[in-house]
Scaffold this active site. Structure first.
Site, PDB file in Angstrom:
ATOM      1  N   SER A  38     -74.079 -90.204  32.352  1.00 21.38           N
ATOM      2  CA  SER A  38     -72.948 -89.335  32.025  1.00 21.38           C
ATOM      3  C   SER A  38     -72.866 -88.975  30.539  1.00 21.38           C
ATOM      4  O   SER A  38     -72.149 -88.041  30.173  1.00 21.38           O
ATOM      5  CB  SER A  38     -71.629 -89.992  32.453  1.00 21.38           C
ATOM      6  OG  SER A  38     -71.359 -91.125  31.655  1.00 21.38           O
ATOM      7  N   LYS A  92     -67.378 -92.886  26.742  1.00 25.40           N
ATOM      8  CA  LYS A  92     -67.246 -91.427  26.670  1.00 25.40           C
ATOM      9  C   LYS A  92     -66.998 -91.024  25.209  1.00 25.40           C
ATOM     10  O   LYS A  92     -66.788 -91.854  24.337  1.00 25.40           O
ATOM     11  CB  LYS A  92     -66.073 -90.925  27.535  1.00 25.40           C
ATOM     12  CG  LYS A  92     -66.117 -91.357  28.986  1.00 25.40           C
ATOM     13  CD  LYS A  92     -67.257 -90.734  29.767  1.00 25.40           C
ATOM     14  CE  LYS A  92     -67.271 -91.227  31.213  1.00 25.40           C
ATOM     15  NZ  LYS A  92     -68.437 -90.723  31.970  1.00 25.40           N
TER      16      LYS A  92
END
Length: 220
Positions: A38, A92
């Protein structure tokens, strides 16, 4: 009883060292194994990422209790957090700070009404690599052209106080704030810094020598 006392005397330095290491990893610094793509191309599957656990808070060892807030994340920081919404530890990039207005149109980010700057780096049948300018931070993002996802668009949202909007650099393949919502500050566990080492899962788990001690905030 004498055997136990003798064992303790002979090994107390070892146990003391283990205890210090546990405290260090709990409250000061640790590494995090990245299991998904991701955050590609910045972070590859199999990377072991160093995490500065004192970047934002001093926490009571072996707990989530913040004893002192040291700093706040800035746009572009790569953060590790324990997501209650996702029931998982995630990594993230911080895009929106408290009070920011953020939107996305066809994978183009707008922060407080201004479009971010993008530069094409590479285009293939499968992917597009772009350089994204986020404040003073410049990093690459990946767009998977074979994925048709509604995640590439969202209307303007305002980031609440004590929350952050985070996205993965692999924009079309990331369960981030577009899926789990804003990230509460108390879920932050530290700031990612370097690739300590990396194992290539597709090549018999051999180490990727070129990724050893790679700075996550420097462009390749």
């Amino acid at each position: 009883m004498k055997t136990i006392i003798s064992f303790w005397k002979n090994n107390r330095l070892f146990f003391f060292f283990v205890m210090l290491m546990c405290v260090f990893r709990s409250a000061v610094a640790d590494w995090y194994t990245v299991p998904t793509g991701s955050m590609q191309p910045t972070i590859e599957v199999g990377d072991r990422i160093t995490v500065n656990k004192m970047a934002y808070d001093i926490r009571l060892p072996f707990s989530d209790i913040s004893l002192l807030q040291l700093d706040e994340p800035v746009r572009g920081d790569i953060v590790v957090f324990e997501s209650e919404q996702a029931s998982n530890r995630l990594i993230k990039r911080v895009i929106g700070l408290p009070g920011d207005q953020v939107s996305m149109r066809n994978n183009n980010l707008y922060v407080n009404g201004r479009s971010l700057n993008y530069q094409l780096e590479k285009r293939t049948e499968r992917e597009v690599l772009l350089t994204e300018q986020l404040g003073e931070n410049t990093h690459q993002i990946r767009l998977d052209t074979q994925v048709n996802t509604p995640l590439k668009n969202f209307s303007t949202v305002t980031v609440p106080e004590d929350y952050f909007l985070v996205l993965g650099d692999n924009r079309n393949n990331s369960a981030d704030s577009r899926v789990i919502g804003f990230v509460p500050r108390h879920e932050l566990r530290g700031k990612a810094g370097y690739v300590a080492f990396s194992l290539d899962y597709d090549d018999h788990y051999l180490p990727r020598k070129k990724r050893f001690l790679t700075n996550l905030y420097e462009q390749p």
